[in-house]
Design a protein around this motif. Structure first.
Motif, PDB file in Angstrom:
ATOM      1  N   LEU A  70       0.819  -1.206   0.000  1.00  0.00           N
ATOM      2  CA  LEU A  70       0.000   0.000   0.000  1.00  0.00           C
ATOM      3  C   LEU A  70       0.859   1.264   0.000  1.00  0.00           C
ATOM      4  O   LEU A  70       0.478   2.278  -0.586  1.00  0.00           O
ATOM      5  N   ARG A  71       2.015   1.183   0.632  1.00  0.00           N
ATOM      6  CA  ARG A  71       2.902   2.345   0.701  1.00  0.00           C
ATOM      7  C   ARG A  71       3.565   2.640  -0.644  1.00  0.00           C
ATOM      8  O   ARG A  71       3.788   3.786  -0.992  1.00  0.00           O
ATOM      9  N   HIS A  72       3.876   1.581  -1.409  1.00  0.00           N
ATOM     10  CA  HIS A  72       4.706   1.759  -2.603  1.00  0.00           C
ATOM     11  C   HIS A  72       3.985   1.463  -3.916  1.00  0.00           C
ATOM     12  O   HIS A  72       4.581   1.636  -4.980  1.00  0.00           O
ATOM     13  N   ALA A  73       2.734   1.020  -3.881  1.00  0.00           N
ATOM     14  CA  ALA A  73       2.046   0.565  -5.094  1.00  0.00           C
ATOM     15  C   ALA A  73       1.995   1.633  -6.178  1.00  0.00           C
ATOM     16  O   ALA A  73       2.326   1.369  -7.346  1.00  0.00           O
ATOM     17  N   GLU A  74       1.580   2.834  -5.830  1.00  0.00           N
ATOM     18  CA  GLU A  74       1.431   3.870  -6.851  1.00  0.00           C
ATOM     19  C   GLU A  74       2.774   4.194  -7.506  1.00  0.00           C
ATOM     20  O   GLU A  74       2.861   4.326  -8.738  1.00  0.00           O
TER      21      GLU A  74
END
Length: 204
Positions: A15-19
């Protein structure tokens, strides 16, 4: 974390790095992190369904659709309009990328009319642009002569005109050129094509 089956830790990391991973074209890294993740983890964190669906959208749009549909259902159930809009727009993109049965877009248009509507307030210009682009695309494919099709297309052009994401802007302008040529409005089509040419020159 993955080898230790610390799935909550994997979820936090994803969730922290997905984008950022997807912006860098590294969707396969995100998929590798979430490979074998328990179904309950994905259901408990519907944003993971969304990001995983996006990671498969370009290469495997048919595989992305069930993930995005589940994400949309979960976000709608949780009354989270921002994430529901993101999932809805991505689902439209998946149907169009699959380039198969466009009749399936009818249900998404009806979902927009029932749950979002033209007065929907969104937290960012980028999200407004994505929603307008998705709805405009869906309407062009299913209701090209409809009373609101050009309105949403123009809204998409307006919202994406000053955006930093060139890929979304290019998609919107390509769809607009197609629409205006299709409708026989050569003057508007030439204006849009002129902007596309300027964008292409800026990337050279």
């Amino acid at each position: 974390l993955h080898e230790a089956r610390d799935w909550e830790g994997v979820a936090v990391l994803a969730l922290r790095h997905a984008e950022r991973l997807l912006d860098q074209g590294r969707g396969e890294t995100l998929e590798a992190w979430l490979a074998g993740a328990p179904a309950k983890l994905l259901e408990d964190h519907p944003a993971l369904l969304y990001w995983l669906g996006l990671s498969r959208l370009i290469g495997f749009p048919a595989e992305s659709r069930p993930l995005l549909e589940r994400a949309l259902h979960r976000f709608s159930a949780e009354a989270d309009p921002t994430w529901a809009c993101l999932a809805w727009a991505a689902l439209v993109e998946a149907y169009i990328a699959e380039w198969n049965d466009f009749r399936l877009l009818d249900g998404l248009i009806e979902h927009f009319e029932a749950h979002f509507g033209p007065e929907l307030t969104l937290p960012s210009l980028e999200l407004e642009g994505r929603m307008a682009a998705a709805l405009g695309s869906a309407l062009i494919m299913r209701r090209p002569d409809g009373p609101f099709t050009e309105m949403w297309l123009r809204r998409a052009l307006d919202r994406t005109a000053s955006m930093g994401k060139a890929s979304l802007k290019a998609k919107v302008y390509l769809m607009a050129a197609w629409y205006y040529f299709w409708m026989g409005d050569l003057a508007e089509a030439n204006v849009v094509c002129g902007e596309l040419n300027r964008m292409a020159e800026q990337t050279d």
